[in-house]
Design a protein around this motif. Structure first.
Motif: not given
Length: 256
Positions: A24-29
């Motif tokens: 999730l972090i890699e998708q959005d930040a």
């Protein structure tokens, strides 16, 4: 549109319980992923530190202290694995960090992401005592509540009101069909044993197809979380739950 949130992620990034959180972090930040982040006197370009801790005491607190000195205005959170559930009694929690268990991460990240996109203060930017902003739906939503516990039902009804939604509850042993289609459902259980599996499956069938379904469990284990998802849950949270995280889980389609 604001620039991407810059996140420094450290710790047990390859641990099984953290795979979804890292994704999730890699998708959005914009993310720098590392197992080790050496403290230095140089200023840091990151707005948020996320430490992944699978077991108590496997991240050095002095490392967090050093990063705090480099990142005095940044948010700091530690994502905890199942082995860390007794840490508050038997161990030394990491300093400066908000505690988020692995099964809480998705709705927690949703609130962080929504605040950043909407240019609102993130919760770590609020003064002590300030209330965290609550995201409310643009149109009315009805939340179906399934629990055998009166106290849980009333707490969830109050939470729905806080979130700007309506809640509907009928006791599990005397469930009555809703006259209005629910926009989401919340199901409350314990350890999701065989009996509760049947109850959850029945509640899922009573909801419209593709309706978000949040399951609340006691100390969720990975196999129980996976089983809940197989039975139709869209999100699983542990108790005690937080209003803003419940809202993010229920309103994921609104915040996405």
């Amino acid at each position: 549109m604001p620039p991407p949130l810059r996140v420094l992620a450290i710790g047990d990034l390859e641990h099984d319980e953290f795979s979804r959180a890292v994704e999730l972090i890699e998708q959005d930040a914009i993310v720098e992923l590392t197992r080790h982040a050496e403290a230095s006197e140089e200023p840091s370009p990151f707005e948020l530190l996320v430490a992944f801790q699978s077991r108590p005491s496997n991240i050095d607190p002095t490392l967090i202290d050093g990063l705090r000195a480099r990142m005095p205005l940044a948010g700091m959170a530690v994502v905890l694995g199942s082995w860390c559930e007794g840490e508050m009694r038997t161990g030394a929690p990491l300093p400066h960090c908000e505690r988020v268990f692995w099964y809480q991460f998705a709705p927690w990240w949703q609130t962080v992401r929504a605040a950043w996109i909407e240019n609102r203060p993130a919760h770590w930017q609020l003064a002590p005592g300030d209330d965290r902003p609550i995201t409310r739906p643009a149109s009315p939503k009805l939340i179906a509540i399934d629990t055998a516990d009166h106290d849980s039902a009333h707490a969830l009804l109050d939470a729905c009101e806080t979130l700007g939604m309506a809640g509907a509850w009928s006791p599990r042993h005397d469930r009555r069909p809703l006259t209005t289609h629910a926009s989401a459902g919340v199901w409350v259980g314990a350890q999701l044993d065989k009996v509760e599996e049947q109850q959850l499956a029945s509640f899922r069938q009573s909801l419209p197809e593709h309706t978000p379904l949040v399951v609340l469990l006691d100390f969720p284990r990975r196999d129980r979380v996976e089983r809940a998802l197989e039975l139709g849950a869209t999100e699983v949270l542990g108790k005690p739950w937080r209003v803003e995280q419940l809202g993010a889980a229920v309103l994921g389609d609104v915040l996405a």
